[in-house]
Design an enzyme around this catalytic site. Structure first.
Site, PDB file in Angstrom:
ATOM      1  N   GLU A   1       2.002  -5.532  23.337  1.00 28.90           N
ATOM      2  CA  GLU A   1       2.998  -4.264  23.538  1.00 28.90           C
ATOM      3  C   GLU A   1       2.587  -3.653  24.602  1.00 28.90           C
ATOM      4  O   GLU A   1       1.338  -3.777  25.197  1.00 28.90           O
ATOM      5  CB  GLU A   1       2.878  -3.337  22.309  1.00 28.90           C
ATOM      6  CG  GLU A   1       3.517  -3.909  21.296  1.00 28.90           C
ATOM      7  CD  GLU A   1       3.362  -3.025  19.953  1.00 28.90           C
ATOM      8  OE1 GLU A   1       2.865  -1.973  19.947  1.00 28.90           O
ATOM      9  OE2 GLU A   1       3.923  -3.440  18.688  1.00 28.90           O
TER      10      GLU A   1
ATOM     11  N   THR B   1      -5.000  -8.490  -3.693  1.00 28.99           N
ATOM     12  CA  THR B   1      -5.431  -8.225  -5.092  1.00 28.99           C
ATOM     13  C   THR B   1      -4.018  -7.682  -5.739  1.00 28.99           C
ATOM     14  O   THR B   1      -3.573  -6.844  -5.038  1.00 28.99           O
ATOM     15  CB  THR B   1      -6.602  -7.144  -5.104  1.00 28.99           C
ATOM     16  OG1 THR B   1      -6.230  -6.291  -4.162  1.00 28.99           O
ATOM     17  CG2 THR B   1      -7.777  -7.667  -4.703  1.00 28.99           C
TER      18      THR B   1
ATOM     19  N   ARG C   1       1.922  -5.092  12.101  1.00 30.11           N
ATOM     20  CA  ARG C   1       1.529  -5.085  13.632  1.00 30.11           C
ATOM     21  C   ARG C   1       1.876  -6.511  14.079  1.00 30.11           C
ATOM     22  O   ARG C   1       2.284  -7.624  13.409  1.00 30.11           O
ATOM     23  CB  ARG C   1      -0.099  -5.419  13.543  1.00 30.11           C
ATOM     24  CG  ARG C   1      -0.711  -3.974  13.424  1.00 30.11           C
ATOM     25  CD  ARG C   1      -0.730  -3.102  14.741  1.00 30.11           C
ATOM     26  NE  ARG C   1      -1.485  -2.043  14.605  1.00 30.11           N
ATOM     27  CZ  ARG C   1      -1.052  -0.594  14.213  1.00 30.11           C
ATOM     28  NH1 ARG C   1       0.202  -0.465  14.183  1.00 30.11           N
ATOM     29  NH2 ARG C   1      -1.774   0.427  14.324  1.00 30.11           N
TER      30      ARG C   1
ATOM     31  N   HIS D   1       8.208  -0.268  18.768  1.00 29.70           N
ATOM     32  CA  HIS D   1       7.265   0.300  18.045  1.00 29.70           C
ATOM     33  C   HIS D   1       7.561   1.834  17.734  1.00 29.70           C
ATOM     34  O   HIS D   1       6.710   2.697  18.106  1.00 29.70           O
ATOM     35  CB  HIS D   1       5.889   0.000  18.482  1.00 29.70           C
ATOM     36  CG  HIS D   1       4.695   0.210  17.645  1.00 29.70           C
ATOM     37  ND1 HIS D   1       3.480  -0.362  17.752  1.00 29.70           N
ATOM     38  CD2 HIS D   1       4.593   0.907  16.475  1.00 29.70           C
ATOM     39  CE1 HIS D   1       2.577  -0.026  16.740  1.00 29.70           C
ATOM     40  NE2 HIS D   1       3.338   0.621  16.122  1.00 29.70           N
TER      41      HIS D   1
ATOM     42  N   GLY E   1       0.902  -1.195  -0.142  1.00 29.30           N
ATOM     43  CA  GLY E   1       0.105   0.082  -0.109  1.00 29.30           C
ATOM     44  C   GLY E   1       0.801   1.325   0.066  1.00 29.30           C
ATOM     45  O   GLY E   1       1.904   1.090  -0.566  1.00 29.30           O
TER      46      GLY E   1
ATOM     47  N   ILE F   1       2.587   2.519   2.299  1.00 30.04           N
ATOM     48  CA  ILE F   1       3.969   2.492   2.972  1.00 30.04           C
ATOM     49  C   ILE F   1       4.947   1.561   2.446  1.00 30.04           C
ATOM     50  O   ILE F   1       6.179   1.622   1.865  1.00 30.04           O
ATOM     51  CB  ILE F   1       3.962   2.151   4.608  1.00 30.04           C
ATOM     52  CG1 ILE F   1       3.117   3.097   5.340  1.00 30.04           C
ATOM     53  CG2 ILE F   1       5.296   2.130   5.206  1.00 30.04           C
ATOM     54  CD1 ILE F   1       2.636   2.722   6.769  1.00 30.04           C
TER      55      ILE F   1
HETATM   56  O1  A2R Z   1      -4.786  -6.828   0.221  1.00 30.03           O
HETATM   57  P1  A2R Z   1      -5.224  -5.556  -0.585  1.00 30.03           P
HETATM   58  O2  A2R Z   1      -5.074  -5.891  -2.085  1.00 30.03           O
HETATM   59  O3  A2R Z   1      -6.206  -4.765   0.086  1.00 30.03           O
HETATM   60  O4  A2R Z   1      -3.708  -4.662  -0.215  1.00 30.03           O
HETATM   61  C1  A2R Z   1      -3.492  -4.236   0.889  1.00 30.03           C
HETATM   62  C2  A2R Z   1      -2.643  -5.232   1.952  1.00 30.03           C
HETATM   63  N1  A2R Z   1      -3.512  -6.010   2.677  1.00 30.03           N
HETATM   64  C3  A2R Z   1      -3.138  -7.453   2.695  1.00 30.03           C
HETATM   65  N2  A2R Z   1      -2.658  -8.126   2.126  1.00 30.03           N
HETATM   66  C4  A2R Z   1      -2.169  -9.384   2.062  1.00 30.03           C
HETATM   67  N3  A2R Z   1      -3.434 -10.107   2.993  1.00 30.03           N
HETATM   68  C5  A2R Z   1      -4.269  -9.386   3.622  1.00 30.03           C
HETATM   69  N4  A2R Z   1      -5.090 -10.099   4.573  1.00 30.03           N
HETATM   70  C6  A2R Z   1      -4.353  -7.924   3.613  1.00 30.03           C
HETATM   71  N5  A2R Z   1      -4.961  -6.867   3.873  1.00 30.03           N
HETATM   72  C7  A2R Z   1      -4.573  -5.700   3.457  1.00 30.03           C
HETATM   73  O5  A2R Z   1      -1.930  -4.218   2.822  1.00 30.03           O
HETATM   74  C8  A2R Z   1      -2.401  -2.809   0.939  1.00 30.03           C
HETATM   75  O6  A2R Z   1      -1.661  -3.283  -0.251  1.00 30.03           O
HETATM   76  C9  A2R Z   1      -1.656  -3.027   2.308  1.00 30.03           C
HETATM   77  C10 A2R Z   1      -2.018  -1.935   3.074  1.00 30.03           C
HETATM   78  O7  A2R Z   1      -1.946  -0.624   2.268  1.00 30.03           O
HETATM   79  P2  A2R Z   1      -2.641   0.892   2.993  1.00 30.03           P
HETATM   80  O8  A2R Z   1      -4.159   0.551   3.122  1.00 30.03           O
HETATM   81  O9  A2R Z   1      -2.304   1.956   2.007  1.00 30.03           O
HETATM   82  O10 A2R Z   1      -1.867   1.214   4.277  1.00 30.03           O
HETATM   83  P3  A2R Z   1      -0.434   1.860   4.758  1.00 30.03           P
HETATM   84  O11 A2R Z   1      -0.774   3.248   4.761  1.00 30.03           O
HETATM   85  O12 A2R Z   1       0.589   1.500   3.967  1.00 30.03           O
HETATM   86  O13 A2R Z   1      -0.436   1.215   6.253  1.00 30.03           O
HETATM   87  C11 A2R Z   1      -0.070  -0.215   6.435  1.00 30.03           C
HETATM   88  C12 A2R Z   1      -0.219  -0.503   7.998  1.00 30.03           C
HETATM   89  C13 A2R Z   1      -1.050   0.004   8.790  1.00 30.03           C
HETATM   90  O14 A2R Z   1      -2.386  -0.320   9.044  1.00 30.03           O
HETATM   91  C14 A2R Z   1      -0.447  -0.187  10.171  1.00 30.03           C
HETATM   92  O15 A2R Z   1      -0.567  -1.499  10.723  1.00 30.03           O
HETATM   93  C15 A2R Z   1       1.001  -0.125   9.859  1.00 30.03           C
HETATM   94  O16 A2R Z   1       1.253  -0.138   8.404  1.00 30.03           O
HETATM   95  O17 A2R Z   1       1.701   0.937  10.255  1.00 30.03           O
END
Ligand code: A2R
Length: 321
Positions: free
Chosen positions: A261, A176, A232, A279, A153, A155
């Site tokens: 944590e 996806t 996480r 963290h 995503g 990050i």
């Molecule tokens: O799975 P997708 O196509 O929605 O892609 C998202 C991916 N993602 C997953 N990948 C594999 N299995 C899953 N169950 C799953 N759920 C989500 O993680 C997407 O590519 C990425 C999340 O990106 P963003 O929503 O842009 O979040 P960001 O800002 O990169 O932050 C990610 C996480 C935060 O939620 C905190 O937990 C940590 O970084 O600081």
């Protein structure tokens, strides 16, 4: 009359100053009997400011019958039940984007610290080993290595871009495939783990990612592999991670996040093949200021015209205009 706001967790002086211009602020940490206080005062609270770690516990959420908005200081909001929030028409906001660079920097730092044995070599100098034992053992390069990013995503994309200067080959796993990225997609996480030298987790927490880095994935990464976690603690099966690192079934790990944590598994403290940080991926003065500003801006804007800058995706259609 200023609306009443409940502050859960800390806030910087700059955030407090801005909160107090617009709200009557009640700090949960200063209330000795929170349950009793909520019984008497919960119905007057219209806003909550919290963070990704503390979130809003279900018993607090249910005591706040007039709650309109929860503003989260952090991008991860898995400690807030958005299903309950949307059901009750409560807006939830977070702070995406502004922390991408520093979180990505910590991921790269953990990779380098792990591969170049930064902690060991720092000790090598301080302990006098250099003089008594000679040169430190050789380390490993991250140049030209294959890196699998779990979660591409905001990050994850930034991490991939930063790693290009190290000539790393980037591959990724998400649910996806992402259009418009030049990286190879794996629909199978264990398969990706098998093919890479480093795997970096940077997905959200919550049920869909709970322990997706399991024993099979860790063993696929293997004795020559390194696992970096800036997502996480819940994303990895921590007991399996500890045991794989202890037995050498997994080579190395760089960990910024943990399941419980502020506690990290004490077995990790003994291991030389692990680099640990508490963290702190977004914890620079600059990034925390930007996160704090966005946390406050969302609240102020909401009480001005019902809109927010950065709703969580589940609340994206709740802006008034
Ligand atoms: O799975 P997708 O196509 O929605 O892609 C998202 C991916 N993602 C997953 N990948 C594999 N299995 C899953 N169950 C799953 N759920 C989500 O993680 C997407 O590519 C990425 C999340 O990106 P963003 O929503 O842009 O979040 P960001 O800002 O990169 O932050 C990610 C996480 C935060 O939620 C905190 O937990 C940590 O970084 O600081």
């Amino acid at each position: 009359m200023k609306p009443n706001m409940l502050l859960i967790g800390g806030a910087t002086p700059r955030m407090m100053e801005r909160f107090e211009t617009a709200f009557t602020v009640h700090q949960a940490s200063e209330i000795s009997d929170l349950t009793g206080w909520l019984k008497d005062n919960g119905a007057k609270i219209e806003a909550v400011a919290t963070n990704g770690h503390d979130g809003v516990k279900p018993e607090i959420m249910s005591a706040l019958s007039a709650l309109k908005i929860i503003s989260c200081y952090g991008v991860g909001y898995d400690a807030i039940d958005t299903a309950v929030a949307t059901e009750r028409n409560i807006m939830v906001t977070h702070t995406p984007g502004v922390l991408n660079a520093d979180v990505a920097n910590l991921a790269v730092l953990l990779m380098l610290a792990s591969s170049r044995c930064l902690i060991r070599d720092d000790k090598w100098v301080r302990s006098g080993n250099w003089a008594s034992k000679g040169n430190a053992p050789l380390t490993r390069s991250i140049e030209n290595k294959k890196v699998g990013i779990l979660g591409l995503g905001r990050i994850g994309g930034e991490i991939a871009r930063k790693l290009e200067v190290f000539n790393c080959e980037i591959v990724y796993h998400t649910r996806t495939p992402k259009p418009d990225v030049p990286y190879t997609y794996y629909d199978d996480l264990a398969k990706m783990a098998q093919d890479v030298d480093y795997m970096i987790a940077i997905t959200p927490g919550g049920p869909s990612t709970n322990k997706i880095v399991n024993r099979k994935v860790l063993e696929a990464l293997g004795p020559e592999g390194t696992f970096i976690n800036v997502a996480r603690g819940s994303v990895v099966d921590e007991a399996e991670l500890v045991s794989a690192l202890q037995d050498g079934r997994l080579g190395w790990a760089g960990l910024d996040v943990f399941a419980d944590e502020p506690n990290a598994p004490t077995q990790l403290f003994e291991l030389e093949n692990v680099t640990l940080t508490p963290h702190v991926a977004s914890a620079t003065v600059e990034t925390r200021q930007a996160m704090g500003d966005l946390t406050v801006d969302n609240l102020l804007q909401f009480f001005k015209d019902g809109n927010v800058m950065t709703p969580v995706p589940e609340c994206a259609d709740m802006n008034k205009t």
